[in-house]
Scaffold this active site. Structure first.
Site, PDB file in Angstrom:
ATOM      1  CG  ASP A 130      -1.985  30.230 -40.163  1.00 51.00           C
ATOM      2  OD1 ASP A 130      -2.997  29.923 -40.566  1.00 51.00           O
ATOM      3  OD2 ASP A 130      -2.415  30.363 -39.321  1.00 51.00           O
ATOM      4  NE  ARG A 175      -3.361  37.141 -46.725  1.00 53.70           N
ATOM      5  CZ  ARG A 175      -3.348  38.020 -45.969  1.00 53.70           C
ATOM      6  NH1 ARG A 175      -2.341  39.022 -45.805  1.00 53.70           N
ATOM      7  NH2 ARG A 175      -4.285  37.395 -45.239  1.00 53.70           N
ATOM      8  CE  LYS A 215      -5.332  28.373 -38.913  1.00 54.33           C
ATOM      9  NZ  LYS A 215      -5.076  29.930 -39.273  1.00 54.33           N
ATOM     10  CG  ASP A 240      -9.207  28.387 -43.918  1.00 50.42           C
ATOM     11  OD1 ASP A 240     -10.085  28.958 -43.989  1.00 50.42           O
ATOM     12  OD2 ASP A 240      -8.140  27.904 -44.478  1.00 50.42           O
ATOM     13  CD  GLU A 250      -4.114  29.464 -45.574  1.00 57.89           C
ATOM     14  OE1 GLU A 250      -3.465  29.873 -44.790  1.00 57.89           O
ATOM     15  OE2 GLU A 250      -5.340  28.491 -46.233  1.00 57.89           O
TER      16      GLU A 250
HETATM   17  N1  BES Z   1      -8.534  30.286 -42.878  1.00 57.09           N
HETATM   18  C1  BES Z   1      -7.246  31.450 -41.735  1.00 57.09           C
HETATM   19  C2  BES Z   1      -8.379  32.299 -40.894  1.00 57.09           C
HETATM   20  C3  BES Z   1      -9.607  32.025 -40.438  1.00 57.09           C
HETATM   21  C4  BES Z   1      -8.956  32.127 -38.761  1.00 57.09           C
HETATM   22  C5  BES Z   1     -10.509  32.002 -40.530  1.00 57.09           C
HETATM   23  C6  BES Z   1      -9.866  31.872 -37.995  1.00 57.09           C
HETATM   24  C7  BES Z   1     -11.666  31.793 -39.362  1.00 57.09           C
HETATM   25  C8  BES Z   1     -11.136  32.002 -38.585  1.00 57.09           C
HETATM   26  C9  BES Z   1      -6.729  31.721 -42.079  1.00 57.09           C
HETATM   27  O1  BES Z   1      -6.063  30.963 -43.254  1.00 57.09           O
HETATM   28  C10 BES Z   1      -6.004  32.482 -41.444  1.00 57.09           C
HETATM   29  O2  BES Z   1      -4.912  31.916 -40.677  1.00 57.09           O
HETATM   30  N2  BES Z   1      -5.051  33.786 -42.040  1.00 57.09           N
HETATM   31  C11 BES Z   1      -4.429  34.867 -40.901  1.00 57.09           C
HETATM   32  C12 BES Z   1      -3.583  35.644 -41.746  1.00 57.09           C
HETATM   33  C13 BES Z   1      -2.235  35.967 -40.916  1.00 57.09           C
HETATM   34  C14 BES Z   1      -1.335  35.047 -40.838  1.00 57.09           C
HETATM   35  C15 BES Z   1      -1.601  37.112 -41.801  1.00 57.09           C
HETATM   36  C16 BES Z   1      -4.778  35.234 -39.862  1.00 57.09           C
HETATM   37  O3  BES Z   1      -5.982  35.747 -39.737  1.00 57.09           O
HETATM   38  O4  BES Z   1      -4.421  34.910 -38.347  1.00 57.09           O
HETATM   39 ZN    ZN Z   2      -7.009  29.354 -44.112  1.00 56.77          ZN
HETATM   40 MN    MN Z   3      -4.061  30.250 -42.640  1.00 58.31          MN
END
Ligand code: BES
Ligand code: ZN
Ligand code: MN
Length: 489
Positions: A338, A342, A268, A279, A340
């Site tokens: 990222d 799911r 990230k 998270d 992860e």
């Molecule tokens: N934990 C994050 C989702 C998230 C992002 C929650 C910002 C709160 C604020 C999750 O694990 C994630 O990184 N999701 C990605 C999915 C994508 C790579 C398909 C996302 O939302 O960018």
């Molecule tokens: Zn996450």
């Molecule tokens: Mn993630």
């Protein structure tokens, strides 16, 4: 934990109360009910003076302190329009009262409900508001001399049972907020497991914890894959509460317990990465609800399941392109490390489907940034397979004023998570319907005949709302009250 703990029931005459202040409600019409006339008398007309000075408006959430003769303090809480009062009015009022007491260092207060309000749920909401509004996360400050919390609130005009219920529910939410607010180096998977054990012990639950070796051998390849990049021990936590009839199907709650999400190899950006300590808020929902179950001991069967790990990068970490095999045997192509959440939920949902015959499964996860794009910090995104269950969830959400909004899980979206080389892939179509892709992926891991609903709480789990019973920028504990309402407790 820092929040109001002592909520006392008093069936006597509020005029004989001995607390430092008395909280009393006033509607927008500013009419002096008999109750308010009583307060006015005690204050030596302090209230009518304040009213003629136009200091009090009676708006929802408004709180004004009126000082009467001999320094007697009244806390006037606004109730808005007389015919439009809801439970949320009282929750907001309760939160505002506690916040005002903390600000003014008022150690104890008595709370009287308006005589015309007889609704148990409104009463419960007032108690919830008082406790939730008093919540502060200050356990990591060692030099703050300004630390203050309210010692006790004495309640007049609310049944003892209702007070206890509102208090216990709010205490469960506060516990979840504490776990959620703790950073990744403190709230580790082991920390979550310890909390699960403690709640389980006090609540007569069976708590089982699988560590890395065990769940890897069992075939939880998705959780093992995500956990590969960290030495901090991952855990798979199961809490079983069998309080109902043996034949009654259990309800299952699954929560994402990702204690820190760096994104892994698909790392990230550094800005706001610290927020990824939140998270694990999905697991906070499960532990919060189980805490409330422990305190209220309802006659139901309920299972909590928490897959928990960090998501880190390094030479041992799983890679984009890797194919993992989940607990139900399905293969997953990892296109982004990222995505992860799911993956770890895939094993948990498979486990729930295989080992129980549940009435339904709910899962809670800070799953996608996309849900914040779609709904902001206003509502939780929900999606599922069973119309009846979704309808019940929407009703519970309206009851508890925790907004949810349903997304569709049409076949077109299920197609978007199909992989060329494996059964599914962990991302959907680029830049499209990101939250639904998350739900569509999860669906592959729930047995078709089990009613299921996924809650994407990424926008609601930590605060951006200006609301008296939450603190901006920290964990909210949202949807815990919703689940409790849905369970019919
Ligand atoms: N934990 C994050 C989702 C998230 C992002 C929650 C910002 C709160 C604020 C999750 O694990 C994630 O990184 N999701 C990605 C999915 C994508 C790579 C398909 C996302 O939302 O960018
Ligand atoms: Zn996450
Ligand atoms: Mn993630």
């Amino acid at each position: 934990m820092s929040n109001l703990l002592k909520i006392l029931y008093n069936s006597g005459d509020w005029q004989k109360h001995t607390a430092d202040a008395i909280a009393v409600g006033i509607y927008k019409d500013l009419k002096l009910s008999r109750q308010l006339q009583g307060v006015n008398r005690i204050l030596g007309r302090g209230l009518s003076n304040a009213l003629s000075g136009n200091i009090i408006k009676g708006d929802i959430g408004e709180v004004k302190i009126v000082v009467g003769k001999k320094g007697l303090i009244a806390i006037l809480y606004g109730l808005g329009e007389r015919n439009k009062v809801t439970s949320e009015t009282f929750r907001i009022a309760g939160g505002s009262i506690s916040k005002t007491c903390i600000k003014n260092k008022i150690k104890s207060f008595s709370f009287i409900t308006p005589i015309d309000i007889k609704d148990n749920y409104m009463h419960q909401a007032a108690i919830e508001g008082l406790v939730l509004g008093s919540y502060q996360f200050n356990e990591l400050k060692t030099t703050d001399t300004n630390n203050f919390n309210i010692k006790s609130a004495t309640i007049y005009g609310i049944r003892k049972k209702v007070i206890e219920k509102g208090n216990k529910i709010a205490q469960g939410v506060c516990l979840a907020r504490d776990l959620d607010n703790r950073p990744g180096n403190i709230a580790t998977p082991s920390h979550l497991a310890e909390n699960a054990k403690k709640i389980g012990k006090e609540g007569g639950m069976k708590v089982t914890i699988f560590d890395r070796d065990k769940f890897t051998k069992m075939g939880m390849g998705a959780l093992a894959g995500v956990a590969a990049g960290t030495d901090v021990p991952p855990k798979f936590i199961i809490m079983e509460y069998w309080g109902g009839p043996k034949k009654q199907k259990p309800k299952i709650l699954v929560g994402k317990g990702l204690t820190f999400d760096s994104g892994g190899i698909s790392i990230k950006p550094s800005s706001k990465m610290d927020e990824m300590k939140y998270d694990m808020c999905g697991s906070g929902v499960v532990l919060g609800v189980m805490k409330i179950i422990q305190a209220l001991k309802p006659k139901i069967n309920i299972i909590g399941i928490i897959p928990s790990t960090e998501n880190m990068s390094g030479d041992k970490a799983y890679r984009p392109g890797d194919v993992l095999t989940a607990y139900n045997g399905k293969t997953i192509e990892v296109l982004n490390t990222d995505a992860e959440g799911r993956l770890i939920l895939a094993d948990a949902l498979s486990y729930a489907s295989k080992h129980y015959s549940p009435e339904y499964i709910l899962d809670f996860a800070t799953l996608t940034g996309a849900v914040v794009v779609a709904l902001g910090h206003v509502a939780t995104g929900i999606m599922g397979t069973n119309k009846k269950l979704i309808k019940k969830i929407k009703t519970a959400a309206e009851n508890t004023d925790e907004k949810v909004w349903e997304f569709p899980l049409w076949d077109e979206y299920l197609d978007q998570v199909k992989s060329n080389i494996a059964d599914v892939k962990n991302v959907g179509a680029p830049m499209q319907a990101g939250s639904i892709a998350g739900g569509a992926f999860l669906k592959s891991f729930v047995k078709d005949d089990i009613p299921w609903c996924h809650f994407d709480i990424a926008g609601t789990a930590w605060g951006d709302k200006n609301i008296s019973y939450q603190n901006k920028g920290t964990a909210t504990g949202e949807v815990i009250r919703l689940v409790v309402n849905l369970l019919g407790i």
